[in-house]
Design an enzyme around this catalytic site. Structure first.
Site, PDB file in Angstrom:
ATOM      1  N   LYS A  28       0.838  -1.199   0.000  1.00 37.71           N
ATOM      2  CA  LYS A  28       0.000   0.000   0.000  1.00 37.71           C
ATOM      3  C   LYS A  28       0.869   1.244   0.000  1.00 37.71           C
ATOM      4  O   LYS A  28       0.613   2.210  -0.722  1.00 37.71           O
ATOM      5  CB  LYS A  28      -0.911   0.023   1.225  1.00 37.71           C
ATOM      6  CG  LYS A  28      -1.791   1.271   1.310  1.00 37.71           C
ATOM      7  CD  LYS A  28      -2.346   1.515   2.694  1.00 37.71           C
ATOM      8  CE  LYS A  28      -1.290   2.062   3.622  1.00 37.71           C
ATOM      9  NZ  LYS A  28      -1.835   2.518   4.924  1.00 37.71           N
ATOM     10  N   ASP A  63      -7.824   2.064   0.133  1.00 35.94           N
ATOM     11  CA  ASP A  63      -6.934   3.228   0.225  1.00 35.94           C
ATOM     12  C   ASP A  63      -6.388   3.645  -1.131  1.00 35.94           C
ATOM     13  O   ASP A  63      -6.324   4.832  -1.448  1.00 35.94           O
ATOM     14  CB  ASP A  63      -5.766   2.928   1.171  1.00 35.94           C
ATOM     15  CG  ASP A  63      -6.144   3.144   2.627  1.00 35.94           C
ATOM     16  OD1 ASP A  63      -7.355   3.211   2.923  1.00 35.94           O
ATOM     17  OD2 ASP A  63      -5.230   3.235   3.473  1.00 35.94           O
ATOM     18  N   ASN A 101     -10.562   7.157   5.246  1.00 40.21           N
ATOM     19  CA  ASN A 101      -9.622   7.157   6.365  1.00 40.21           C
ATOM     20  C   ASN A 101      -8.235   6.742   5.888  1.00 40.21           C
ATOM     21  O   ASN A 101      -7.480   6.086   6.604  1.00 40.21           O
ATOM     22  CB  ASN A 101     -10.107   6.214   7.472  1.00 40.21           C
ATOM     23  CG  ASN A 101      -9.429   6.482   8.804  1.00 40.21           C
ATOM     24  OD1 ASN A 101      -8.762   7.494   8.982  1.00 40.21           O
ATOM     25  ND2 ASN A 101      -9.590   5.569   9.744  1.00 40.21           N
ATOM     26  N   SER A 103       4.075  11.746  12.699  1.00 37.16           N
ATOM     27  CA  SER A 103       3.975  10.885  11.517  1.00 37.16           C
ATOM     28  C   SER A 103       5.071  11.220  10.515  1.00 37.16           C
ATOM     29  O   SER A 103       5.292  12.388  10.187  1.00 37.16           O
ATOM     30  CB  SER A 103       2.609  11.059  10.848  1.00 37.16           C
ATOM     31  OG  SER A 103       2.543  10.289   9.666  1.00 37.16           O
ATOM     32  N   GLN A 137       4.671  10.571   7.561  1.00 36.80           N
ATOM     33  CA  GLN A 137       3.941  10.927   6.343  1.00 36.80           C
ATOM     34  C   GLN A 137       3.987  12.423   6.065  1.00 36.80           C
ATOM     35  O   GLN A 137       3.928  12.841   4.902  1.00 36.80           O
ATOM     36  CB  GLN A 137       2.491  10.446   6.444  1.00 36.80           C
ATOM     37  CG  GLN A 137       2.360   8.931   6.400  1.00 36.80           C
ATOM     38  CD  GLN A 137       0.947   8.452   6.665  1.00 36.80           C
ATOM     39  OE1 GLN A 137       0.028   9.256   6.829  1.00 36.80           O
ATOM     40  NE2 GLN A 137       0.761   7.152   6.715  1.00 36.80           N
ATOM     41  N   ASP A 186       3.017  -0.554  12.054  1.00 38.51           N
ATOM     42  CA  ASP A 186       1.845  -1.319  11.613  1.00 38.51           C
ATOM     43  C   ASP A 186       1.943  -2.800  11.965  1.00 38.51           C
ATOM     44  O   ASP A 186       0.948  -3.530  11.899  1.00 38.51           O
ATOM     45  CB  ASP A 186       1.634  -1.161  10.100  1.00 38.51           C
ATOM     46  CG  ASP A 186       1.094   0.219   9.741  1.00 38.51           C
ATOM     47  OD1 ASP A 186       0.600   0.910  10.652  1.00 38.51           O
ATOM     48  OD2 ASP A 186       1.158   0.591   8.560  1.00 38.51           O
ATOM     49  N   ASN A 196       2.874   6.831  18.576  1.00 37.02           N
ATOM     50  CA  ASN A 196       2.219   7.206  17.316  1.00 37.02           C
ATOM     51  C   ASN A 196       1.022   6.320  16.982  1.00 37.02           C
ATOM     52  O   ASN A 196       0.169   6.692  16.175  1.00 37.02           O
ATOM     53  CB  ASN A 196       3.218   7.142  16.156  1.00 37.02           C
ATOM     54  CG  ASN A 196       4.234   8.264  16.219  1.00 37.02           C
ATOM     55  OD1 ASN A 196       4.312   8.966  17.213  1.00 37.02           O
ATOM     56  ND2 ASN A 196       5.012   8.429  15.175  1.00 37.02           N
ATOM     57  N   GLU A 226      -5.618   4.724  12.407  1.00 34.14           N
ATOM     58  CA  GLU A 226      -7.040   4.643  12.078  1.00 34.14           C
ATOM     59  C   GLU A 226      -7.916   4.658  13.323  1.00 34.14           C
ATOM     60  O   GLU A 226      -9.052   5.128  13.305  1.00 34.14           O
ATOM     61  CB  GLU A 226      -7.317   3.385  11.253  1.00 34.14           C
ATOM     62  CG  GLU A 226      -6.943   3.495   9.791  1.00 34.14           C
ATOM     63  CD  GLU A 226      -5.486   3.254   9.499  1.00 34.14           C
ATOM     64  OE1 GLU A 226      -5.146   2.998   8.337  1.00 34.14           O
ATOM     65  OE2 GLU A 226      -4.641   3.331  10.434  1.00 34.14           O
ATOM     66  N   ARG A 271      -6.247  -3.341  10.659  1.00 31.67           N
ATOM     67  CA  ARG A 271      -5.153  -4.042  11.336  1.00 31.67           C
ATOM     68  C   ARG A 271      -5.618  -4.714  12.628  1.00 31.67           C
ATOM     69  O   ARG A 271      -5.095  -5.765  12.995  1.00 31.67           O
ATOM     70  CB  ARG A 271      -3.987  -3.089  11.597  1.00 31.67           C
ATOM     71  CG  ARG A 271      -3.479  -2.443  10.316  1.00 31.67           C
ATOM     72  CD  ARG A 271      -1.987  -2.425  10.177  1.00 31.67           C
ATOM     73  NE  ARG A 271      -1.602  -1.814   8.897  1.00 31.67           N
ATOM     74  CZ  ARG A 271      -1.456  -2.470   7.767  1.00 31.67           C
ATOM     75  NH1 ARG A 271      -1.653  -3.781   7.737  1.00 31.67           N
ATOM     76  NH2 ARG A 271      -1.130  -1.845   6.650  1.00 31.67           N
ATOM     77  N   LYS A 274      -9.491  -2.298   3.356  1.00 33.10           N
ATOM     78  CA  LYS A 274      -8.686  -1.067   3.306  1.00 33.10           C
ATOM     79  C   LYS A 274      -7.305  -1.318   2.714  1.00 33.10           C
ATOM     80  O   LYS A 274      -6.779  -0.496   1.973  1.00 33.10           O
ATOM     81  CB  LYS A 274      -8.568  -0.474   4.714  1.00 33.10           C
ATOM     82  CG  LYS A 274      -7.970   0.925   4.768  1.00 33.10           C
ATOM     83  CD  LYS A 274      -8.048   1.469   6.186  1.00 33.10           C
ATOM     84  CE  LYS A 274      -7.759   2.962   6.218  1.00 33.10           C
ATOM     85  NZ  LYS A 274      -6.385   3.299   5.858  1.00 33.10           N
TER      86      LYS A 274
END
Length: 425
Positions: free
Chosen positions: A27, A54, A96, A171, A173, A298, A321, A326, A380, A405
């Site tokens: 992903k 996603d 999400n 994050s 990201q 994750d 974190n 989600e 998850r 997802k």
């Protein structure tokens, strides 16, 4: 499985799970590649890609901005673009999907006009303030009244130039979002961390590799800063590697049942950070007493479920974190472990303590009632706690469809390995 019921009960197989399973495409890499292909002039072909909720949301948002995204088969995207995103005629809805939301919040600053980036109720609780502040420092008009989506960006067709600092503590990201947009600047852009903390640094390395695949000139100055030249991007063909986060469920299933599942790819061949989980899972039932999950976030729910059956208790550290994923995954994992057996999971600050019991299956063997696992709309949590059903009777996963997802074929995969799944009201 099509038409998933409201709940699925996992029946312990009572035999080792053996077979070959090909995990879906990554992903993380798929959503990076989709965006970079959309920012590149020409036609790019992405093979081995993930088709899940996603990535479908990311592709739909890119189409809204004038990018042609074709899907010739189940694992390919063909992306054709002028290299510039156009102003959409309505807000971008990204459910999400954290990667899509954060990445596009920065990328749409290159649009000439106003763009609203929004998501579902869960996404509207996930912080994006540090990224908005960073964009503002580049002279980009961006606002997020709640510090979470929706975000309104009024772009001027470019990403600016100079130095931008970002707090990557919540994050990684945020950092990846700025890096991927930076080649569309008016001049060189230095992206620098404002502190030493960064969530899952390995995902930034993943971003840099993807950027270079599409022709970006990015140089790491030191551990906390990168210099990006205003090269734009060139169309490219990219083979997406399998998803390491998805692989953790397969490694976990094999470990719990004493089986052997061939993924067709060695753990050390992955470039994604969650692949580090394999070395820990391989130590089951003697996994370490303390596990730092900061760089494989994750994978923590997967390992935490295995830890319930470990030979000694396990403390997970460096996982703060997980509270802004989600769902609050620290709380969710603790809650659902305690649903299996009170006291099995404990939150201690931002640590998670699992009171492991190698005799857990025997201890609960006489229990007839179903243990209904709340999944909090979090894929998850659903996939991780399904693994508990390989050892314990009565494990029932609510909202099993949420796995779409990132892993739409998850339940088919388990069934293909010989695990019986019973639809439950």
């Amino acid at each position: 499985m099509t038409g998933l019921p409201p709940a699925l009960t996992v029946i312990p197989p009572n035999h080792p799970l053996v077979g070959r399973v090909s995990p879906p495409g990554s992903k993380s890499i798929t959503n990076r590649a989709l965006l970079l292909a959309a920012l590149a002039n020409g036609t790019s072909r992405l093979s081995g890609a993930l088709k899940s909720k996603d990535t479908v949301l990311m592709a739909a948002a890119l189409r809204q901005m004038g990018v042609t995204v074709e899907e010739p088969d189940a694992t390919s995207f063909v992306v054709t673009s002028t290299g510039r995103l156009q102003q959409p005629d309505s807000p971008l809805f990204l459910g999400n999907a954290g990667t899509a939301t954060r990445f596009l919040t920065a990328a749409v600053a290159t649009v000439d006009g106003e763009v609203i980036v929004d998501g579902d109720e869960e996404m509207r609780l996930r912080p994006i303030g540090p990224l908005v502040t960073a964009l503002q420092s580049l002279g980009i008009e961006a606002s997020s009244p709640t510090g979470c989506p929706p975000v309104t960006i009024r772009g001027k067709g470019s990403f600016g130039e100079g130095r931008v600092e970002i707090d990557g503590g919540l994050s990684s990201q945020y950092v990846s979002a700025l890096l991927m947009a930076a080649p569309l600047g008016d001049g060189p852009i230095t992206v620098a961390l404002s502190g030493n903390d960064i969530g899952a640094r390995g995902y930034v390395d993943l971003t840099l590799a993807a950027m270079r695949s599409f022709g970006a000139d990015v140089e790491q100055i030191d551990a906390g800063s990168w210099l990006v030249q205003p090269t734009g991007y060139q169309a490219a063909d990219l083979l997406v590697e399998p998803d390491a986060s998805a692989a953790t469920y397969l490694w976990g299933a094999a470990a719990l049942t004493g089986g052997k599942i061939d993924l067709g790819v060695a753990a050390d061949a992955f470039t994604q950070p969650d692949a580090a989980a394999q070395a820990i899972i391989a130590q089951f039932p003697n996994m370490p007493a303390a596990i730092d999950g900061s760089q494989m976030q994750d994978a923590v729910p997967t390992i935490a479920v295995l830890a319930a059956f470990n030979n000694h208790p396990v403390r997970f550290v460096g996982i703060a974190n997980l509270r802004v994923k989600e769902t609050d995954r620290i709380r969710a994992v603790a809650n659902e472990l305690n649903r299996i057996l009170p006291g099995l999971g404990t939150e201690e600050g931002d640590d998670l303590l699992v009171a492991s019991d190698p005799n857990l299956a025997k201890k609960l063997a006489g229990r007839n009632a179903l243990t209904r696992i709340e999944t909090y709309h979090d894929h998850r949590i659903a996939m991780s706690f399904a693994l508990a059903g390989l050892k314990l009777t009565g494990i029932t996963i609510l909202d099993p469809a949420c796995t779409g997802k990132t892993y739409p074929q998850y339940w088919d995969m388990l069934a293909g390995l010989g695990v019986k799944l019973v639809p439950t009201a």
